[in-house]
Design an enzyme around this catalytic site. Structure first.
Site, PDB file in Angstrom:
ATOM      1  CG  ASP A 197      -2.248   0.654   0.977  1.00  0.00           C
ATOM      2  OD1 ASP A 197      -2.236   1.884   0.902  1.00  0.00           O
ATOM      3  OD2 ASP A 197      -3.274  -0.028   0.819  1.00  0.00           O
ATOM      4  CG  HIS A 235      -5.503   3.234   1.468  1.00  0.00           C
ATOM      5  ND1 HIS A 235      -5.010   2.173   0.739  1.00  0.00           N
ATOM      6  CD2 HIS A 235      -6.842   3.202   1.332  1.00  0.00           C
ATOM      7  CE1 HIS A 235      -6.029   1.540   0.184  1.00  0.00           C
ATOM      8  NE2 HIS A 235      -7.146   2.139   0.526  1.00  0.00           N
ATOM      9  CB  SER A 407      -9.810   0.278   0.575  1.00  0.00           C
ATOM     10  OG  SER A 407      -9.034   0.644  -0.516  1.00  0.00           O
TER      11      SER A 407
END
Ligand SMILES: *[C@@H]1O[C@H](CO)[C@@H](O)[C@H](O)[C@H]1NC(C)=O
Ligand SMILES: *[C@@H]1O[C@H](CO)[C@@H](O)[C@H](O)[C@H]1NC(C)=O
Ligand SMILES: *[C@@H]1O[C@H](CO)[C@@H](O)[C@H](O)[C@H]1NC(C)=O
Ligand SMILES: *[C@@H]1O[C@H](CO)[C@@H](O)[C@H](O)[C@H]1NC(C)=O
Ligand SMILES: *[C@@H]1O[C@H](CO)[C@@H](O)[C@H](O)[C@H]1NC(C)=O
Length: 849
Positions: A197, A235, A407
């Site tokens: 990520d 994230h 996600s």
């Protein structure tokens, strides 16, 4: 230059595990990924090519990276061309060139996009307070139960009570059902998940103790610590918290709170295929699971697959990772459903080596963003119905309550697999897929999206086999008997070259696979089915493709995409389905290609092939699949495909909508069965004894009463043609019923929506507002209604611009990324983008998605 040479030598002599991590400078240098046959020493290859040796290409056997100063063109290809024409230099140079099996000049590609979907609440504070009871269970009692679990496990994390995805006291039962697993002491000990990520805050008090440095690396900044740097590098940390947030007094806990979590940072800058390939195998003996919440843009237009090096890395991962048991790749299905996107247009999610995870929300409903496709295996919890996932954030003691989109679903699944592997670390990558298939719990079973599969499960293109249940999968894992090795059957290319009729009729093409075919291929029962096809079409988004198995189980391989104006058609595109899991594969498989949008944009089905993947019959005869090449999908007709047995017949007909009794299919609409593969090319194969069935039989027998046309083909082919017709008619009737039900549902939903848009703070209202918070009122009401329509399967052909009025930022950004990619394609220096502007733009993007 001299300095670089010295560095290169240093790299050569230093250990292999660190040499490939050298800094790259794409401003000043070109990089080549080269596959060598190892007959010539690396130093000599470098000298002959005039390149610097950079190091091995990750874990890919025989693959290396070389560099040169920046240069127009591809120096390696140029030399290979010259070598072919008239030889180059001396014998040493010739040998060096001849030892090259594959070479690719690297270019940085557009970044993969994160699949976050942040809910806009339209007001500060937590979601609406819970009702006093749900599903007949008093909330007081369920909250007491939650507190009891926390007490029993000594969970003192302050936001554990908000982590409804772990234990949901409000919508009781709508969680991953993990507490019973924890109570057994199964908390992920011994398992490791790598979050591929934008970094991971290893200094967060909530992650520090579970951070796995050895499995971590920053491929964007080429440093060992994948620390978040850009303002929106949050994230990966949020995903990591879902998996392995430590049980302590900071934020909440991960679903596998005693597992280890590594960070592999690739999303914060453009990287090359070679570096992405290295990343996907990074520390693959120790990182067991790779959690990937990203992919090509979910804009309903992109149709992108990983490059050949990344494909090789993923195959290498399942063959050699985890000591041969195989890396577990978990992918988020994508957030493009409202833009008409479908996860079979994404080569990562539709790979047989990845487990694709979609989303459901805290009420158990399918959120409007979550993409559907027949490559989707299961769903798990994420944002929607006014709430999101509560997890760790960047900072020493910062929590997030807005993590969402598919996600947030994928890492939750990765964490559940960490629990499974902590009980059974010996399970293979395919065992995990079997367990997922076996234990998934169907949700919303009455919503019309489900169909029974051959092995007695239900499958939905929206929810896969259902939702993951931690308890069920861990229990099943305890006694699971590992499956036998993989085997596969490749059909030859079936040449159709036929116009696709406009409308709902479709072009039908089929292949018969015999028991003998599969015996020869050593294939006992199916897991994945892939179909590779070439279709020319003036507007790609008008197309849809259905696959029907011999048992009548249907996969919607592709669906119309209203945003997809591409004129490129399907080019060697491979669709994948998990819907046929457990079938035998024997019998007639049918593909129906439709051009459902009636306009003057038409197309042709050129060719297709069917690959069946599954468990082998005899493990002693099983082999490892060879690494993919760039030419695997070439239809050159003279190379017998690996694992293929004999050619069988294929027939295509155009199904007209005329009443069956009067159906006269003009003969020019009939393609004679094509059997172009020369038998001779198969004769080398031990399996060639199963000789091709000739379909060009001359026969004027009439199968049916004489008013049915015979098409001038054999009885057998007639059966096939009429059989196909019947299948299609049944299928269309089913479709009609589905449409009717879907429409009724939609109308119900619409009337609800119309009512709800007056109540601005209603939970439902929050759920569906995908765009900017200001655009409420009538426009928002309309948008919501339209969004409801789009959510239906098969909805297409509407003009939907206004649906996305709140979403322009995201679309704009997607275009911008495409423009960046183009600039790079044309060899422009990608340039150091102003990081603050860039970050701002992406912030906006994430905020809107
Ligand atoms: C959820 O877990 C409980 C044990 O905590 C178990 O009894 C139940 O069967 C599980 N649900 C499913 C669907 O397996
Ligand atoms: C995890 O397993 C290791 C060895 O198997 C053991 O030493 C350790 O105490 C375990 N940790 C937990 C939290 O159970
Ligand atoms: C599949 O769904 C149908 C309802 O659509 C239900 O009757 C049947 O029991 C389900 N089968 C399984 C195995 O869950
Ligand atoms: C579309 O139809 C026209 C006229 O029938 C034909 O000439 C053209 O080749 C077709 N295009 C494709 C892509 O099949
Ligand atoms: C497949 O279709 C052909 C007709 O072309 C038929 O003869 C054959 O029996 C079918 N095979 C199976 C297994 O149904």
């Amino acid at each position: 230059m001299r300095c670089l040479s010295a560095l290169g030598l240093l790299a050569l002599v230093s250990s292999a595990s660190t040499s490939y991590l050298r800094t790259r400078n794409h401003e000043t240098h070109d990089y080549y990924a080269i596959h060598l046959d190892s007959s010539v020493p690396l130093a000599q290859v470098a000298a002959s090519l005039g390149l610097e040796y950079e190091g091995p290409l990750g874990e890919l056997p025989g693959h290396h990276i070389f560099s040169s100063t920046r240069h127009e063109g591809d120096v390696v290809q140029e030399m290979r061309k010259r070598r072919r024409r008239r030889g180059v230099g001396g014998q040493a140079d010739t040998d060096a060139l001849d030892s090259i099996l594959f070479s690719q000049k690297q270019k940085t590609k557009a970044r993969m996009q994160k699949r976050a979907f942040v809910q806009e609440y339209g007001r500060q504070g937590p979601p609406p307070s819970p009702p006093s009871s749900t599903d007949g269970v008093a909330v007081d009692a369920t909250i007491a139960k939650q507190q009891e679990i926390a007490r029993a496990l000594d969970i003192q994390d302050p936001i554990f009570s908000e982590q409804w995805h772990l234990f949901n006291p409000v919508q009781y039962g709508h969680d991953v059902n993990v507490s019973g697993v924890w109570m057994q002491g199964v908390t992920g000990n011994g398992s490791t998940v790598a979050i591929v990520d934008d970094g991971l805050d290893m200094y967060s008090e909530d992650l520090k103790n579970n951070y796995f440095a050895e499995g971590s690396y920053d491929f964007n900044d080429k440093v060992p610590e994948p620390k978040p740097v850009l303002s929106d590098d949050r994230h990966g940390t949020r995903c990591a918290g879902e998996v392995a947030a430590v049980r302590n007094n900071v934020c909440g806990v991960g679903v596998a709170y005693d597992s280890k979590v590594a960070g592999i940072r690739i999303l914060s800058a453009a990287i090359t295929d070679a570096d992405e390939a290295i990343a996907m195998n990074y520390a693959f003996q120790k990182n067991q699971i790779y959690s990937c919440s990203w992919g090509p843009p979910d804009d309903g237009q992109a149709m992108d697959a990983p490059g050949i090096l990344i494909k090789r890395a993923m195959l290498n991962g399942v063959q050699n990772g985890r000591d041969g048991k195989g890396s577990i790749f978990v992918f988020a299905s994508g957030n493009g459903a409202l833009r008409g996107d479908n996860c079979n247009f994404d080569g990562y999610t539709n790979s047989i080596y990845s487990i694709t995870i979609g989303a459901i929300d805290r009420q158990g409903l399918g959120p409007s963003y979550s993409e559907r496709c027949c490559a989707q295996m299961v769903v798990t919890y994420s944002s929607g119905s006014g709430d999101a996932i509560h997890t760790t954030d960047v900072g020493s003691n910062v929590c997030s309550s807005t993590h969402g989109g598919t996600s947030a679903a994928a890492p939750l699944a990765a964490g559940i697999y960490a629990l499974v592997l902590s009980v059974r670390p010996d399970l293979s990558w395919r065992d995990l897929q079997y367990l997922t298939h076996q234990t998934a719990v169907p949700v919303n079973i009455e919503d019309g999206s489900w169909q029974p599969t051959w092995v007695g499960k239900n499958y939905s293109h929206k929810f896969g086999y259902g939702k993951l249940d931690s308890y069920a999968i861990v229990e099943a894992a305890k006694t699971f008997k590992s499956v036998k090795p993989q085997a596969w059957y490749y059909s030859p290319w079936l040449h159709v070259n036929h116009h696709i009729p406009e409308g709902n009729q479709g072009l039908v093409s089929g292949i018969e696979i015999t028991e003998e075919d599969l015996k020869q291929a050593n294939l006992e029962r199916l897991e994945h089915v892939t179909v590779t096809m070439n279709v020319a079409h003036a507007r790609r988004g008008d197309l849809s493709v259905d696959l029907i198995s011999p048992n009548g189980v249907k996969s919607f391989l592709s669906e119309t995409r209203f945003n997809d104006d591409s004129t490129l058609g399907y080019k060697d595109w491979t669709f994948m389905s998990v819907t046929h899991w457990g079938e035998s594969g024997v019998g007639n498989w049918t593909v129906i290609v439709k051009d459902t949008v009636v306009n003057d944009l038409n197309g042709t089905l050129i060719n297709w092939k069917l690959n069946l993947w599954g468990e082998c019959i005899d493990p002693d005869k099983a082999a490892l699949l060879p690494m993919p090449t760039e030419y695997d999908d070439d239809d050159n007709g003279d190379v017998p495909p690996v694992g293929t047995t004999a050619m069988v017949e294929t027939t295509t007909i155009e199904v007209t909508s005329a009443p069956a009794g009067t159906a006269t299919v003009p003969t020019d609409h009939i393609d004679r069965p094509v059997n172009s593969k020369p038998t001779a090319t198969l004769s080398d194969e031990p399996t060639a004894s199963a000789s091709p069935t000739s379909t060009a039989t001359s026969s004027d027998e009439n199968l049916l009463p004489s008013f049915f046309p015979t098409f001038g083909v054999s009885k057998r082919t007639q059966i096939w043609i009429y059989g196909s017709l019947v299948i299609v008619i049944i299928f269309c009737a089913g479709l009609g019923t589905y449409f009717y039900l879907a429409r009724r549902k939609r109308l119900q939903k619409n009337s609800l929506d119309a009512y709800e848009f007056e109540v601005l703070d209603d939970q439902e209202d929050l759920e569906d507002a995908t765009g900017d918070t200001g655009a409420r009122g009538a426009a928002a009401g309309k948008r919501r209604r339209r969004a409801g329509e789009l959510y239906d399967a098969f909805a297409s052909g509407d003009s939907d611009e206004d649906v996305f009025s709140g979403d322009e930022g995201a679309d704009e950004k997607a275009y911008r990324d495409a423009a960046d990619e183009e600039a790079e394609e044309y060899g422009e220096p990608s340039g150091e983008k102003d990081p603050s502007n860039e970050a701002e733009a992406r912030e906006r993007l994430l905020g809107r998605r």
